[in-house]
Scaffold this motif. Structure first.
Motif, PDB file in Angstrom:
ATOM      1  N   GLU A  63      35.006  -6.317  21.150  1.00 26.69           N
ATOM      2  CA  GLU A  63      35.417  -7.602  21.075  1.00 26.69           C
ATOM      3  C   GLU A  63      34.610  -8.893  21.199  1.00 26.69           C
ATOM      4  N   LEU A 113      42.713   4.107  20.336  1.00 26.21           N
ATOM      5  CA  LEU A 113      41.456   3.514  20.520  1.00 26.21           C
ATOM      6  C   LEU A 113      40.668   3.430  19.065  1.00 26.21           C
ATOM      7  N   ARG A 128      36.802   3.172  28.204  1.00 28.96           N
ATOM      8  CA  ARG A 128      37.633   2.710  26.730  1.00 28.96           C
ATOM      9  C   ARG A 128      37.474   1.178  27.056  1.00 28.96           C
ATOM     10  N   THR A 137      42.185   1.074  16.716  1.00 28.30           N
ATOM     11  CA  THR A 137      41.794  -0.314  17.016  1.00 28.30           C
ATOM     12  C   THR A 137      40.470  -0.829  16.740  1.00 28.30           C
ATOM     13  N   ILE A 138      39.583   0.031  17.002  1.00 31.07           N
ATOM     14  CA  ILE A 138      38.026  -0.541  16.640  1.00 31.07           C
ATOM     15  C   ILE A 138      37.618  -0.230  15.317  1.00 31.07           C
ATOM     16  N   LEU A 188      35.896  -1.393  24.336  1.00 22.23           N
ATOM     17  CA  LEU A 188      36.916  -2.385  23.674  1.00 22.23           C
ATOM     18  C   LEU A 188      36.034  -3.753  23.938  1.00 22.23           C
TER      19      LEU A 188
END
Length: 158
Positions: A70, A132, A62, A135-136, A66
């Motif tokens: 990012e 997750l 994960r 967030t993405i 991420l």
């Protein structure tokens, strides 16, 4: 039981239980959530489903995903795992109409959307996966971008 024309049911105790993350129902739940939260039009390629399934397996995965997103896809990350249990769950999910498959794309169907709603009723179920995916979001990990990465996969360099 007569409603289903089932005359006999039997269960076989197995010596070792199947770990939860390899069970088809668990994978189908993940598939539905991926299609809902991380895919434009609730549609995805097989490659993208495998990417998120790989990310769900370990905290390190994960974090890697991420960091990759990012960094605007400029970090060293380029290979993720392909899992046979996901393929098996996709076969079941399409047969049970949680999702459909057409022209290389899986799409979340009404039954899958309802399944997501049931999952979301309990805030503890698959909460890390949902966090997750939220967030993405839907627009960052595109199938085009993943296909470009996968095109770099080779065992032998020329």
């Amino acid at each position: 039981m007569s409603e289903f024309n089932i005359k006999h049911l039997s269960f076989t105790k197995r010596p070792i239980s199947v770990p939860a993350d390899y069970r088809p129902n668990y994978k189908i739940a993940q598939i539905c959530l991926i299609l809902k939260y991380a895919c434009i039009g609730n549609k995805s390629s097989l490659l993208k489903l495998h990417l998120f399934s790989w990310a769900f397996k370990r905290i390190e995965n994960r974090t890697t995903l991420l960091r990759f997103v990012e960094s605007d896809f400029k970090s060293d990350f380029s290979v993720w795992g392909i899992e046979p249990t996901l393929n098996r769950a996709l076969h079941i999910a399409t047969a049970e109409k949680y999702c459909s498959y057409s022209k290389g794309t899986y799409k979340l169907e009404e039954k899958g959307k309802l399944y997501c709603e049931k999952i979301e009723e309990d805030e503890e179920i698959l909460s890390e996966e949902i966090t997750l995916l939220k967030t993405i979001g839907k627009k960052k990990v595109t199938d085009t971008r993943l296909k470009g990465l996968a095109n770099q996969w080779t065992l032998f360099n020329d």
